[in-house]
Design a protein around this motif. Structure first.
Motif, short mmCIF file in Angstrom:
data_model
loop_
_atom_site.label_atom_id
_atom_site.label_comp_id
_atom_site.label_asym_id
_atom_site.label_seq_id
_atom_site.Cartn_x
_atom_site.Cartn_y
_atom_site.Cartn_z
N TYR A 14 -19.33 25.81 -1.04
CA TYR A 14 -17.96 26.23 -0.04
C TYR A 14 -17.41 27.06 -0.19
CZ TYR A 14 -14.43 27.68 2.36
OH TYR A 14 -13.10 28.01 3.38
N MET A 15 -17.60 26.18 -1.94
CA MET A 15 -16.58 27.94 -2.60
C MET A 15 -17.33 29.13 -3.22
SD MET A 15 -13.72 25.51 -4.24
CE MET A 15 -14.38 23.56 -4.96
N THR A 16 -18.37 29.05 -3.34
CA THR A 16 -18.94 29.81 -3.78
C THR A 16 -19.51 30.71 -2.34
OG1 THR A 16 -19.93 28.16 -5.26
CG2 THR A 16 -21.38 30.32 -5.23
N ILE A 17 -20.10 30.77 -1.48
CA ILE A 17 -19.91 31.40 -0.52
C ILE A 17 -18.22 32.17 -0.14
CG2 ILE A 17 -20.51 31.49 2.28
CD1 ILE A 17 -22.09 28.72 2.11
N ALA A 18 -17.84 31.52 -0.01
CA ALA A 18 -15.97 32.10 -0.39
C ALA A 18 -15.60 33.50 -0.59
CB ALA A 18 -15.09 31.07 -0.09
N VAL A 19 -15.61 32.69 -2.93
CA VAL A 19 -15.99 33.56 -3.31
C VAL A 19 -17.13 35.04 -3.17
CG1 VAL A 19 -15.78 34.05 -5.68
CG2 VAL A 19 -14.87 32.48 -4.75
#
Length: 531
Positions: free
Chosen positions: A476-481
């Motif tokens: 999720y954090m990879t997508i957000a960044v």
């Protein structure tokens, strides 16, 4: 009083005198991580819950920013995008809560990185994580003050037809919000915790004060249209790409989840209270935010008219269409604006504490000055003032270009989430290798810092479930960044280009340059302090 009662009272008094208080236990745990307690523990669970909830202010953020998801994703994209972000944020907060329970210090991410990373690369990764957190929090605080300033400007435009808004007006209002934040933060003592506890009630009551008149007075849209209509107004090559670009608004509505972490040295029962406040805040704010999103989508009326609102904020036009009253709309808008101003107070507290802690460990130029704590207030006033001055200087960019300033504040997502990613990656590596043991209450050895053994805190998701949540949080954090660096439309112009990637990695490069020139000689991760 009987002799038996006297004996009972005497025994109870002896137990109270002989047993350590919660604050003493917190200080002992902090000492086990190599840190001296220098801040006063004025926060309790309720005041910290108020602090965490009002930092996120998700339902208020959704009102202000929901059209970003609407334009790229449509009503259905906004709904499902919010649910995806809510699940992703919850998994991310679980990881942060586990780490905060292991090492409840004001340093947060860079401290966790130093205890989890291999010794060969610990210094560099810890240093970069510290600077990513500094970038993220400085940008988040600046964003909060900027939004408050422009919201006040929007309310003036709404109520005063002869008013002509200027960019420098917004900058002056930005500074006024910053001054208010400083005044609350520098007093010290019980003022800030009591202030945050009070704002929690306003946060919840304000939700109903807007939801009820909006849903009662507005014309309602069709449920099928809300839950099945996807839009791609940014003209991206695919609807899927448009959907992921649109979720950035929802991501920002949950920004600042690690706020309570940086106040860890000012709360009692930190190893349990901080994780509890973090997880409750995502539950409360997610529920309120989703309810408000649905209300806005069902009651938005003429969306084209809302987009042309002279206030600069479409939600004010939506409220006006629903109520038919300028004064009623002004009151509803004032609730959101007030919540934004109070959020700036908490954001300054978290930003300054993280900056102070990183300075305490010699990660920032001039660390001897910024690491000072003033005994009378037990507040790092120099760090509070420095954080405010940086934000006020950034506000000058808005006078020249609002676009450039918006790109700058977009760094709040990239900076904070990249710092989360680093520590979540190392935690996943450590837990898969079984490198983290269980704590023993009788053990007084140094733990959870550079070179020390790793032990879980009271909040811990064991086994395969912890691994799966940790892994999903990273995805999720990879997508957000990744999507935080995208422009809002496929056809890029100077006004729509997202320059936040330049700002984020520009600061990283500058910090790397300082690291190799100077910091590597003085920065060795968290300093083990002695009395």
């Amino acid at each position: 009083m009987s002799s038996h009662q006297l004996k009972q009272t005497s025994t109870t008094g002896m137990q109270e005198i002989g047993s350590p208080t919660s604050e003493e236990l917190d200080d002992a745990n902090l000492a086990r991580m190599g840190k001296r307690p220098v801040l006063k523990r004025n926060f309790g669970l309720m005041s910290m819950l108020g602090f965490s909830c009002t930092i996120l202010i998700t339902w208020e953020g959704i009102v202000v920013l929901f059209l970003q998801a609407y334009q790229n994703g449509g009503p259905a994209g906004a709904v499902y995008g919010f649910l995806f972000v809510w699940i992703g944020v919850a998994s991310t907060f679980v990881v942060l809560s586990e780490l905060a329970s292991m090492a409840p210090t004001s340093g947060g991410q860079y401290h966790w990185c130093s205890m989890l990373a291999p010794r060969s690369c610990m210094k560099l990764f810890s240093y970069l994580t510290g600077w990513l957190t500094v970038i993220g929090w400085q940008a988040t605080y600046a964003t909060s003050c900027y939004l408050c300033g422009t919201l006040i400007q929007g309310l003036i435009t709404l109520t005063q037809k002869n008013y002509k808004p200027e960019s420098w007006h917004a900058t002056l209002l930005f500074w006024a919000v910053a001054v208010f934040s400083v005044s609350i933060n520098c007093v010290g003592g019980k003022l800030l915790p009591r202030f945050e506890g009070l704002i929690l009630f306003l946060h919840i009551l304000g939700f109903f004060a807007i939801l009820i008149p909006l849903t009662y007075m507005a014309d309602h849209g069709d449920a099928k249209e809300v839950f099945t209509t996807f839009l791609n107004l940014g003209e991206f090559p695919s609807q899927g790409l448009s959907f992921f670009v649109g979720i950035v608004g929802c991501i920002f509505a949950f920004a600042g989840g690690d706020a309570a972490v940086h106040m860890s040295e000012e709360i009692t029962n930190a190893s349990t209270a901080v994780p509890t406040s973090i997880m409750l805040s995502v539950l409360i704010n997610g529920s309120l935010g989703f309810g408000m999103l649905l209300a806005m989508l069902f009651c938005m009326g003429d969306i084209d008219k809302a987009l042309e609102s002279p206030t600069g904020y479409p939600f004010m036009s939506i409220f006006l269409q629903a109520t038919g009253s300028v004064s009623g709309t002004a009151v509803m808008g004032s609730i959101i604006t007030t919540m934004g101003i109070t959020t700036s107070v908490g954001m300054l507290a978290s930003s300054s504490r993280q900056f102070w802690s990183f300075a305490r460990d010699r990660g920032i130029p001039g660390w001897r000055v910024w690491s000072q704590v003033h005994g009378g207030t037990a507040v790092p006033i120099y760090s509070v003032l420095f954080t405010t001055v940086v934000a006020c200087l950034l506000a000058l960019i808005n006078i020249g270009s609002a676009v450039a300033f918006n790109d700058l504040v977009a760094m709040s997502i990239s900076g904070l989430y990249m710092s989360y990613m680093v520590v979540a990656g190392f935690l996943l590596y450590r837990r898969c290798n079984g490198d983290i043991g269980n704590a023993r209450t009788s053990d007084t050895t140094v733990v959870n810092t550079v070179g020390a053994k790793l032990v879980w805190g009271p909040f811990h998701i064991p086994g395969i479930f912890g691994i799966l949540i940790n892994a999903f949080a990273l995805i999720y954090m990879t997508i957000a960044v990744f999507f935080s660096f995208w422009p809002p439309s496929w056809q890029v112009t100077v006004k729509t280009m997202n320059f936040s990637v330049v700002g984020t990695f520009g600061v990283v490069l500058i910090s790397l340059l300082y690291y190799f020139v100077r910091a590597r000689k003085v920065y060795n991760g968290p300093v083990i302090e002695t009395d």
